[in-house]
Scaffold this motif. Structure first.
Motif, short mmCIF file in Angstrom:
data_model
loop_
_atom_site.label_atom_id
_atom_site.label_comp_id
_atom_site.label_asym_id
_atom_site.label_seq_id
_atom_site.Cartn_x
_atom_site.Cartn_y
_atom_site.Cartn_z
N LEU A 83 1.08 -1.63 12.41
CA LEU A 83 -0.12 -1.38 11.89
C LEU A 83 -0.27 -0.58 10.61
N PHE A 84 -1.01 -0.64 9.76
CA PHE A 84 -1.09 0.19 8.59
C PHE A 84 -1.40 1.80 9.02
N HIS A 138 -3.10 3.86 7.09
CA HIS A 138 -4.23 4.29 6.54
C HIS A 138 -5.41 3.85 7.32
N ASN A 139 -5.41 2.77 8.09
CA ASN A 139 -6.41 2.35 8.83
C ASN A 139 -6.03 1.74 10.04
N GLN A 140 -4.99 1.76 10.46
CA GLN A 140 -4.70 1.29 11.80
C GLN A 140 -4.75 -0.33 11.99
N LYS A 141 -5.08 -0.92 10.88
CA LYS A 141 -5.25 -2.49 11.09
C LYS A 141 -4.04 -3.06 10.88
N ASP A 158 2.95 2.13 2.38
CA ASP A 158 2.61 2.63 3.60
C ASP A 158 4.02 3.02 4.44
N PHE A 168 0.79 -1.13 -0.14
CA PHE A 168 -0.05 0.18 0.04
C PHE A 168 0.89 1.26 -0.10
N ASN A 170 -0.72 -4.87 10.21
CA ASN A 170 0.30 -4.97 8.70
C ASN A 170 0.93 -6.12 8.94
#
Length: 202
Positions: free
Chosen positions: A97-98, A100-103, A51, A49, A105
């Motif tokens: 964590l990503f 862009h969405n804090q999910k 990121d 992404f 990674n």
């Protein structure tokens, strides 16, 4: 020490000549501009992404010897024995964590490794030597440098100018002068299916 990889086919010289040496020239410093070039190389690594989950902490003995010493103190004795002459230390960290969405990674550590390799190859292209190390106290480094729990501490990296291997002794010298080797292609790379080793060059 010039110790290029012995390859089956020709590969780029920067890759072939990358060498994780241990003999550093304590008299030669690494400038801030050189450090920025290393970080730029890392910055342009690919990532999921886009990121860019890597974060690097940098310690340059020339500009902040006290901070460099704190980083040095986090390393295991076996690495301290030779890292003492390296003018620059870095710590590669991976964001779990990503952005862009804090999910979670799960590719962050993979991507951080790519950034670290970019840095090491850039060092080699500049006449510097970079050596990545897992032998350090991650908990101590996290505490000393206030690194958030969200980040995984992956590796310390020493950077500097190579010195004559005569500066090394004992086990460190033995490791430095040992022949370079890699597992055969067929053991590491598979052709069209698991376990079917890629054939060597004809």
């Amino acid at each position: 020490m010039h110790n290029p990889a012995i390859t089956q086919v020709s590969i780029d010289n920067t890759i072939a000549n990358r060498w994780s040496g241990r003999a550093y020239d304590a008299a030669k410093t690494v400038s801030h501009a050189q450090v920025v070039a290393l970080l730029e190389a890392a910055r342009w690594a690919p990532s999921c992404f886009g990121d860019q989950p890597w974060r690097f902490v940098v310690w340059n003995k020339a500009s902040d010897p006290q901070a460099w010493q704190q980083a040095f103190d986090c390393m295991v004795p076996g690495n301290q024995a030779w890292v003492t002459d390296a003018p620059v230390l870095l710590l590669a960290c991976a964001d779990s964590l990503f952005g862009h969405n804090q999910k979670p990674n799960r590719w962050a550590q993979y991507d951080t490794g790519a950034a670290a390799e970019n840095l090491c190859l850039q060092a080699g292209s500049m006449g510097l030597m970079a050596h990545q190390m897992g032998g350090f106290d991650a908990n101590l480094a996290r505490e000393k440098f206030n690194i958030p729990e969200q980040y995984s501490l992956m590796a310390m990296i020493s950077v500097g100018y190579p010195a004559d291997i005569a500066t090394l002794t004992g086990d460190v010298l033995a490791r430095e002068t040992a022949a370079r080797s890699r597992k055969p292609l067929s053991e590491l790379f598979f052709d069209a299916g698991w376990g079917q080793g890629v054939k060597d060059a004809a």
